[in-house]
Write an enzyme that holds these catalytic residues in place. Structure first.
Site: not given
Ligand SMILES: *Cc1c(COP(=O)(O)O)cnc(C)c1O
Length: 413
Positions: A68, A121, A186, A211
């Site tokens: 951790r 998101y 983001d 992603k």
């Molecule tokens: C999928 C996504 C998130 C969240 O990510 P996770 O890995 O699913 O927790 C945040 N911002 C954007 C733009 C996303 O596409």
């Protein structure tokens, strides 16, 4: 990181970064360390290592002590992400939401008001709107950020391209309005291939590595790239709360990086082609992609973003029923949430990714009930277009607009 890396092209860095120690280890591919605990050689040294990890210090030469606190496989992935985002440091988490959670928990006491630039998101929107972590939020359009800042504001959160409408927001303009308040971008949609928010004045970059970073739909993760001081805060939060990126996930995500540039460039070229064809199709009311005429009035493609990106969205003529008919008739694309994978994913934000938002808020922020969002993959553009064209025919056949004023259904071709 070797200083000479500063002169290399980002595509080269994506292949080689986070691998500096491999030759000394006598290996060439990324090693995967699954240990949950590590043998203590010297008790006194171990105690000082433990103190350093809990204070958020980063030093790969220390004994990790316990998984951790630190993991070298995760550490290498973080180093690579810091290089790609031109940041001092990067800190990885189990998911993108785990990463955003850590950022919100790391805000100083008395600075827990957040300005959110909508749309975000869906779950990021929900996390802020719900106040689940003791933060408060004021929603703002990109040009309303300055007026939304209060003495308690500790963070501005924005996305560009925005999800799901793929509209571009000027990062530098938001940063100017935020003044001394750190701006988090983001960068999941753009990826570091197309955009580096820190170069435009942002303080924090967030990725859902689930992603395009991983890119193969088989690993979840989240990354925050930022300055070392905030990174240390984030590591403290991670040690205390445990939203760790598993080393197996880090291995997969890091393995995705060498192909990130070719994937994004190819997917972007296909997205641009599909956007152009969709815009000319009579069964489509409106197409959202920064490559289209009028879609980038501020000229951000070529200045802020190195291309129009791999994501597109469109409104299907005939409303939500037609949109749903389209989704149940695609055969090459998969009707599924998520994005950035090697295969094309298509979904209906009002039913899925943005369902958690209020319907009125969705309408207000441009998420129409007939909007479909598409993450373009590596399939041949011609096959994807043939698939969409057939699905659009099925959508037109299902649309209520095919009902004449007398109420009789017009048989469709
Ligand atoms: C999928 C996504 C998130 C969240 O990510 P996770 O890995 O699913 O927790 C945040 N911002 C954007 C733009 C996303 O596409």
């Amino acid at each position: 990181m070797d200083a000479s890396h500063g002169f290399l092209d980002p595509a080269t860095l994506a292949v080689h970064s986070g691998r500096d120690d491999l030759a000394a280890l006598g290996v060439h591919a990324l090693p995967l360390d699954l240990s949950t605990t590590y043998p203590v050689i010297d008790a006194e040294l171990a105690a000082s290592d433990l103190d350093a990890w809990t204070e958020g210090t980063e030093d790969a030469r220390r004994n990790p002590i316990y998984a951790r606190l630190y993991n070298p496989t995760v550490g290498r992935f973080e180093q690579a992400m810091a290089v790609l985002e031109r940041a001092e440091a990067a800190v990885a988490f189990a998911t993108g939401m785990g990463a955003l959670t850590a950022v919100l928990l790391a805000l100083p006491a008395g600075r827990r008001h957040v300005v959110g630039v909508r749309p975000l998101y869906g779950t990021s929107d929900h996390l802020l709107a719900s106040g689940l972590l003791g933060t408060t939020v004021t929603w703002a359009a990109p040009d309303e950020v300055e007026g939304a800042i209060t003495p308690d504001t500790g963070l501005v959160v924005m996305e560009t391209p925005q999800n799901p409408t793929v509209t571009l927001v000027d990062i530098a303009a938001v940063v100017r309005q935020a003044g001394p308040v750190p701006v988090l971008v983001d960068n999941t949609f753009a990826t570091p291939v197309l955009q580096n928010p820190l170069a435009h004045g942002a303080s924090i970059v967030l990725h859902s590595a689930t992603k395009a970073i991983g890119g193969h739909g088989d690993a979840m993760g989240g990354v925050v790239a930022c300055g070392e001081e905030f990174a240390a805060r984030l590591r403290q939060v991670r040690v205390a709360t445990g939203a760790l990126l598993h080393p197996m996930g880090a291995y997969h995500l890091h393995r995705g990086l060498p192909t990130l540039h070719v994937r994004v460039r190819e997917m972007q070229a296909t997205a641009t082609e599909l956007a152009r064809r969709l815009a000319a199709h009579s069964g489509v009311e409106r197409v959202y992609h920064p490559s289209l005429p009028g879609a980038d009035p501020a000229g951000l493609v070529g200045t802020q973003m190195r291309g129009p990106g791999t994501m597109l969205a469109f409104e299907v003529s005939g409303g939500p029923a037609a949109a749903r008919a389209l989704l149940s008739n695609v055969r090459v694309a998969t009707h599924a949430v998520s994005l950035g994978s090697v295969d094309t994913l298509i979904q209906h934000p009002a039913s899925l990714t943005h369902r958690i938002m209020d319907a009125a808020d969705r309408e207000e922020w441009g998420i129409s009930p007939s909007l479909v969002r598409m993450s373009v993959g590596l399939e041949a553009a011609a096959d994807l277009w043939a698939d969409l064209a057939l699905a659009l025919e099925a959508a037109a056949a299902s649309a209520p607009s095919n009902v004449s004023s007398a109420g009789h259904a017009i048989p469709s071709a």
